[in-house]
Enzyme design. Structure first.
Site, PDB file in Angstrom:
ATOM      1  N   GLU A  93       0.702  -1.201   0.075  1.00  0.00           N
ATOM      2  CA  GLU A  93      -0.258   0.059  -0.175  1.00  0.00           C
ATOM      3  C   GLU A  93       0.959   1.416   0.205  1.00  0.00           C
ATOM      4  OE1 GLU A  93      -3.462  -0.190   2.597  1.00  0.00           O
ATOM      5  OE2 GLU A  93      -3.333   1.801   3.002  1.00  0.00           O
ATOM      6  N   ASP A  95       0.123   5.235   0.626  1.00  0.00           N
ATOM      7  CA  ASP A  95      -0.951   6.216   1.100  1.00  0.00           C
ATOM      8  C   ASP A  95      -0.525   7.754   1.031  1.00  0.00           C
ATOM      9  OD1 ASP A  95      -2.257   4.055   1.807  1.00  0.00           O
ATOM     10  OD2 ASP A  95      -1.613   4.164   4.099  1.00  0.00           O
ATOM     11  N   GLU A  97      -3.057  10.523   2.909  1.00  0.00           N
ATOM     12  CA  GLU A  97      -4.227  10.719   3.819  1.00  0.00           C
ATOM     13  C   GLU A  97      -4.413  12.075   4.262  1.00  0.00           C
ATOM     14  OE1 GLU A  97      -6.158   7.167   6.245  1.00  0.00           O
ATOM     15  OE2 GLU A  97      -4.005   7.347   6.641  1.00  0.00           O
TER      16      GLU A  97
END
Length: 279
Positions: A93, A95, A97
């Site tokens: 993953e 990311d 955010e």
């Protein structure tokens, strides 16, 4: 399954003037919309539900850009997540955010990298502009050498491939693009001290101008053929930061980074992760 990726010319280039071609709404019961003939995608959050979408394609390496305009005003308690992820218990993953905040207080841009199910590689930043006033481009360059996070072309983070030192690196698992807008007021703003003000709902984040130069995986096969000669169109597969890029990266990390797991000795009393020692 292991894919061998070389610098080649048959790279599939996706440039979506119509977001319908590349994304599908996955949840939200009508709160997510693709409008303006596919030029704009919006996610909304109210007290009943957030919303989200995912890419129709899976990618194994790519240069991926998306323009986002984040929730304006009092966005405390909300999280806008935009990331690449594979499936399974040992997933990879990458990311972005965006952690909302009270009006006038800065957003926190939270980044992380998971490889083979292991994350805990958080770096957090303030931005040097208001990400709610206009669209800005958030980019992930993922190639065999490293992962580079960039904002409006300015690199903010580099995660190197240090497999030679025993650090797992995302290289075998195709990933989709996902995004969601959701309520996380138990932790998102000041550790959960500031709750979502539902009188401000619905909260809305907007997306446009998706672009991906990437290896698309379909039925286990990559759109990147190993039989073709090299091409400048896919130079991202071997792209490094030049000296100006390294200087910009240093500028961001010196002036806007507010958390770095590689500096958190209390969190890692047995010693910092291997990649931190080699940075």
């Amino acid at each position: 399954m292991v894919f061998s990726i070389f610098i080649i010319s048959s790279l599939m280039v996706i440039s979506a003037s119509d977001l319908n071609q590349d994304f599908q709404i996955t949840w939200g019961d009508g709160r997510a919309k693709i409008v303006n003939n596919g030029e704009l995608l919006t996610l909304s959050l109210d007290k009943a539900s957030g919303s989200g979408f995912e890419s129709k394609n899976e990618y194994l390496y790519g240069q991926i850009d998306m323009q986002l305009k984040l929730v304006a005003g009092n966005s405390a308690g909300t999280v806008t997540a935009y990331y690449l992820s594979s499936k399974g218990s040992t997933w990879d993953e990458i990311d972005f955010e965006f952690l909302g905040n009270l009006s006038g207080d800065p957003y926190i841009l939270h980044t992380n990298v998971f490889s083979q199910g292991k994350g805990n590689r958080e770096q957090q930043f303030y931005l040097w502009f208001d990400p709610t006033a206009d669209f800005h481009t958030y980019s992930i360059l993922w190639n065999p050498q490293h992962i580079i996070f960039s904002v409006d072309g300015t690199p903010i983070r580099k995660f190197k491939n240090l497999e030679s030192a025993g650090v797992p690196y995302p290289k075998n698992q195709p990933m989709r693009i996902y995004s969601s807008l959701w309520n996380a007021d138990d932790w998102a703003t000041r550790g959960g001290l500031v709750k979502t003000d539902w009188t401000q709902a619905p909260f809305t984040a907007s997306y446009r101008n998706f672009k991906a130069n990437a290896c698309v995986i379909n039925a286990g096969k990559s759109s990147c053929s190993s039989n073709s000669p090299s091409s400048t169109s896919n130079s991202w597969l071997s792209q490094e930061l030049d000296s100006a890029g390294e200087e910009r990266l240093k500028w961001v990390q010196n002036n806007y980074m507010i958390y770095n797991y590689c500096s958190d000795t209390k969190r890692f009393p047995q010693g910092l992760p291997t990649e931190c020692k080699m940075a």
